[in-house]
Design a protein around this motif. Structure first.
Motif, PDB file in Angstrom:
ATOM      1  N   THR A 225     -20.930  64.246  38.316  1.00 24.92           N
ATOM      2  CA  THR A 225     -20.679  65.415  37.471  1.00 24.92           C
ATOM      3  C   THR A 225     -20.754  66.646  38.371  1.00 24.92           C
ATOM      4  OG1 THR A 225     -21.709  64.269  35.618  1.00 24.92           O
ATOM      5  CG2 THR A 225     -21.439  66.661  35.422  1.00 24.92           C
TER       6      THR A 225
ATOM      7  N   ASP B 224     -18.123  75.153  26.902  1.00 22.93           N
ATOM      8  CA  ASP B 224     -18.206  76.058  25.752  1.00 22.93           C
ATOM      9  C   ASP B 224     -19.670  76.394  25.507  1.00 22.93           C
ATOM     10  OD1 ASP B 224     -19.307  73.808  24.432  1.00 22.93           O
ATOM     11  OD2 ASP B 224     -17.309  73.171  23.789  1.00 22.93           O
TER      12      ASP B 224
ATOM     13  N   VAL C 160     -15.605  65.556  36.235  1.00 28.05           N
ATOM     14  CA  VAL C 160     -16.280  64.306  36.582  1.00 28.05           C
ATOM     15  C   VAL C 160     -15.381  63.546  37.552  1.00 28.05           C
ATOM     16  CG1 VAL C 160     -17.161  62.108  35.699  1.00 28.05           C
ATOM     17  CG2 VAL C 160     -17.516  64.214  34.390  1.00 28.05           C
ATOM     18  N   LEU C 161     -15.956  63.110  38.663  1.00 24.77           N
ATOM     19  CA  LEU C 161     -15.229  62.313  39.658  1.00 24.77           C
ATOM     20  C   LEU C 161     -15.611  60.845  39.523  1.00 24.77           C
ATOM     21  CD1 LEU C 161     -15.835  64.558  42.818  1.00 24.77           C
ATOM     22  CD2 LEU C 161     -13.968  64.683  41.149  1.00 24.77           C
TER      23      LEU C 161
ATOM     24  N   HIS D 251     -13.639  69.550  31.897  1.00 27.70           N
ATOM     25  CA  HIS D 251     -14.131  70.293  30.733  1.00 27.70           C
ATOM     26  C   HIS D 251     -14.352  71.751  31.090  1.00 27.70           C
ATOM     27  CE1 HIS D 251     -14.792  66.416  28.748  1.00 27.70           C
ATOM     28  NE2 HIS D 251     -15.108  66.024  29.962  1.00 27.70           N
TER      29      HIS D 251
ATOM     30  N   ARG E  28     -17.321  71.732  33.827  1.00 30.85           N
ATOM     31  CA  ARG E  28     -17.501  70.669  34.827  1.00 30.85           C
ATOM     32  C   ARG E  28     -16.262  69.807  34.970  1.00 30.85           C
ATOM     33  NH1 ARG E  28     -18.934  69.156  29.803  1.00 30.85           N
ATOM     34  NH2 ARG E  28     -18.770  66.963  29.194  1.00 30.85           N
TER      35      ARG E  28
ATOM     36  N   LEU F 182      -6.990  67.245  36.250  1.00 29.30           N
ATOM     37  CA  LEU F 182      -7.190  65.814  36.032  1.00 29.30           C
ATOM     38  C   LEU F 182      -6.258  65.049  36.958  1.00 29.30           C
ATOM     39  CD1 LEU F 182      -7.493  65.802  32.172  1.00 29.30           C
ATOM     40  CD2 LEU F 182      -9.036  64.557  33.696  1.00 29.30           C
TER      41      LEU F 182
ATOM     42  N   THR G 172     -22.010  74.962  24.000  1.00 27.80           N
ATOM     43  CA  THR G 172     -23.017  73.896  24.073  1.00 27.80           C
ATOM     44  C   THR G 172     -22.824  72.907  25.227  1.00 27.80           C
ATOM     45  OG1 THR G 172     -21.708  72.582  22.536  1.00 27.80           O
ATOM     46  CG2 THR G 172     -23.453  73.961  21.581  1.00 27.80           C
ATOM     47  N   THR G 173     -21.648  72.956  25.879  1.00 26.54           N
ATOM     48  CA  THR G 173     -21.409  71.986  26.960  1.00 26.54           C
ATOM     49  C   THR G 173     -21.023  72.723  28.247  1.00 26.54           C
ATOM     50  OG1 THR G 173     -19.089  71.729  26.318  1.00 26.54           O
ATOM     51  CG2 THR G 173     -20.658  70.174  25.368  1.00 26.54           C
ATOM     52  N   PRO G 174     -21.495  72.208  29.384  1.00 26.59           N
ATOM     53  CA  PRO G 174     -21.249  72.911  30.648  1.00 26.59           C
ATOM     54  C   PRO G 174     -19.821  72.750  31.187  1.00 26.59           C
ATOM     55  CG  PRO G 174     -22.530  70.915  31.025  1.00 26.59           C
ATOM     56  CD  PRO G 174     -22.353  71.020  29.543  1.00 26.59           C
TER      57      PRO G 174
ATOM     58  N   VAL H 293     -11.538  62.427  36.874  1.00 27.04           N
ATOM     59  CA  VAL H 293     -11.217  61.583  35.717  1.00 27.04           C
ATOM     60  C   VAL H 293     -11.561  62.263  34.399  1.00 27.04           C
ATOM     61  CG1 VAL H 293     -11.426  59.382  36.967  1.00 27.04           C
ATOM     62  CG2 VAL H 293     -13.445  60.372  35.837  1.00 27.04           C
ATOM     63  N   SER H 294     -12.291  63.363  34.436  1.00 27.38           N
ATOM     64  CA  SER H 294     -12.686  64.041  33.205  1.00 27.38           C
ATOM     65  C   SER H 294     -12.862  65.520  33.563  1.00 27.38           C
ATOM     66  CB  SER H 294     -13.989  63.417  32.686  1.00 27.38           C
ATOM     67  OG  SER H 294     -14.349  63.921  31.419  1.00 27.38           O
TER      68      SER H 294
END
Lengths: 366, 366
Positions: A312, A265, A273-274, A262, A271, A324, A267-269, A259-260
């Motif tokens: 996650t 970058d 999301v299920l 990414h 990943r 997605l 600052t963010t891993p 559902v998500s």
């Protein structure tokens, strides 16, 4: 690789019928060869359809954790039930056990003179219809007494009017890397010692009950007469990471949707999301587990965090992120708690939805 | 100290009515004073009776996690529902949302152009009846986009025929010691930035939604228009150990019985075992938690291990072990997962059983 049938909305629990039946047959055959009786723990699946298959494959009866579970399986025809739990019997519990004993052979666990006396007092004349198994601590240090204390508990049970049938233990410390063999060894020693002491004190020991999925096939006949594995019917990520099964043995997965997504970058891993969180996978995570479950078709991925409706999933940089909307199969860490979260499960075979089974004993906590 | 009513068999979940109502009033009053709207997350309780009390106290509507939860609360009269989740909408989900929108104002979350496009395609003409909130990652790094990416998602939603209403975030990284204030600060910054960018791109931003129980009272009105705390109605051991509530604020406990008791010796630990395990408390344990829940009337005790039907409780040497058969109240670590394990709860007031409430939205995972 089995697909997720199109009729299924995520998240949902799927049971792969042919794998389930193979697991049931294999454990039954392995124990028959050794001459050990199988009394599978039905708290894992809570489904009459699975209990029926276990009994048809030669199980001598069922193990359950609560009076409520025993009632459900008796309603569905089970006639030999062991509530492998140190029950504290008040008047209402006594009444329910009494009723249960009119339609099934019933054994309960106890690990104290006080519990046995209380049970006998409330059961009254019906006490003689209930078998008692003295719980032994074989190293897990949860409930259970040391083998040396078993005779005192058994004598109290006899005084209270209950019928002492034998001893049981749960080698739960076998659920850790490198521990199954040690736990099975300690289980054997504890059961043998307790049974020997009871026999020396004049008790007729007809049942010596051990076992768990990690240790069941290691249990020897030198002490035990029966074992009570539960998880083996489905397998789960814990058994997988303990090396007690392979993904080919996993009969239960949670169908989930990405559902998500990414790429990550500075600052963010990186990943995805299920839509399967702790309200369908369960929140169990042993200290040695690599995450909150595993992905059936992506051994490289790790579920690094679990919320109620989100898993996650971290993905290695050299492996492409799923799209997605893609649907993936998640293997819960501990299958017993996952099953207990749903009213029914989808029974599938090779990507086809066969039927749905009710989790008839779900939520029967008392 | 409230006793456990004699009618209750353990384990069972008890809701203390006067504490519940005080919690509901207090959060409503605190947010009203600040001029923030309250849209409580109903996934915590899943009970229409509690939702009704929240709405009566001034909540503008309800937050839910799934379409299934929204359906249950709409069945019970809710008319303003925000599914604060990045839903992936297929044909069946679209049909359900469409039906839901005929009887309630409905908003959904999204964090990608792909999800918005897919939703629009399946909703067709009904897309205009559904509001969209763009999910922002304010530091929790679960779902949600960076504020700078919000405009692209909002534009895709508009192109797909959906109505963009605003932005939302979940500052879940506030669930750790010392983190609520930091998380609330980051939440504010992320929401303000995203809302500002959307407004600059020509969107009419009517809702800016933040909040969680640890951060709700820290959220400022400089950015947010509404907050979505859930746990505050009951409190739990996590909130207690984070210092966000006291035991006097705990409205939900699990009634449990001491079923096994061991003074301990050279090789086995001093402990009691309660009949409340992960199948009623939930298995959640944050890295910083002191155990698998807390005992209401014994702050000195620690739940060191949790099985499905056993809580193993370590007791300090200078404090007497409770007796076998004694009934104790356990505070779950994470109340949302505990409630989801039972079909109904006992509503009590000062040791008297008042009634039972159905957990109407239990298990509505999709």
């Amino acid at each position: 690789m089995s697909a997720i049938p199109v009729e299924i909305d995520t998240p949902d629990i799927m049971v792969e019928l042919d794998v389930l039946e193979r697991n049931i047959e294999r454990m039954a055959a392995a124990l028959q060869t050794k001459g050990l009786r199988l009394r599978p723990h039905a708290k894992t699946h809570k489904m009459p359809e699975i209990a029926a298959r276990q009994l048809a494959a030669g199980a001598v009866g069922l193990t359950v954790a609560t009076i409520g579970e025993a009632e459900v399986f008796a309603d569905h025809g089970a006639t030999d039930l062991f509530i492998a739990y140190p029950l504290w019997i008040g008047p209402r519990q006594a009444q329910r056990l009494q009723k249960l004993a009119t339609r099934a052979r019933v054994a309960i666990g106890t690990d104290s003179a006080e519990a046995a006396e209380t049970a006998g007092r409330h059961l009254g004349a019906a006490a003689g219809d209930i078998e008692v198994m003295v719980e032994i601590d074989s190293g897990h240090h949860r409930s259970g007494v040391r083998p040396e204390q078993a005779v005192a508990v058994a004598r109290a049970a006899t005084r209270a009017g209950l019928r002492v049938a034998g001893v049981f233990t749960f080698p739960g410390h076998g659920y850790a890397p490198g521990m199954p063999a040690t736990a099975a060894e300690q289980e054997q020693q504890a059961l043998a010692r307790a049974a020997e002491l009871l026999a020396a004190a004049g008790f007729e020991v007809t049942r010596v009950s051990g076992g768990s999925t990690p240790t069941a096939e290691l249990t020897g006949t030198s002490a035990a007469t029966e074992v009570r594995p539960g998880v083996y019917v489905f397998g789960d990520a814990q058994q997988l990471e303990l090396g007690r099964c392979t993904t080919a043995d996993i009969a239960l997965t949670v169908a989930a949707t990405v559902v998500s997504r990414h790429e990550g970058d500075d600052t963010t891993p990186r990943r995805v999301v299920l839509d399967a969180g702790s309200k369908i996978l369960g929140g169990d995570r042993a200290a040695w587990a690599t995450g909150f479950g595993r992905l059936m078709d992506h051994p490289e991925a790790r579920i690094t965090a679990l919320s109620e409706h989100h898993a996650t999933v971290a993905w290695p940089d050299d492996s492409g992120l799923p799209a997605l909307g893609e649907r993936l199969r998640v293997i819960p860490n501990h299958v017993c708690v996952a099953v207990n979260l749903v009213d029914d499960v989808a029974v599938v075979n090779g990507g086809t939805l066969v039927t749905r089974w009710q989790v008839a004993a779900r939520g029967r906590n008392s």
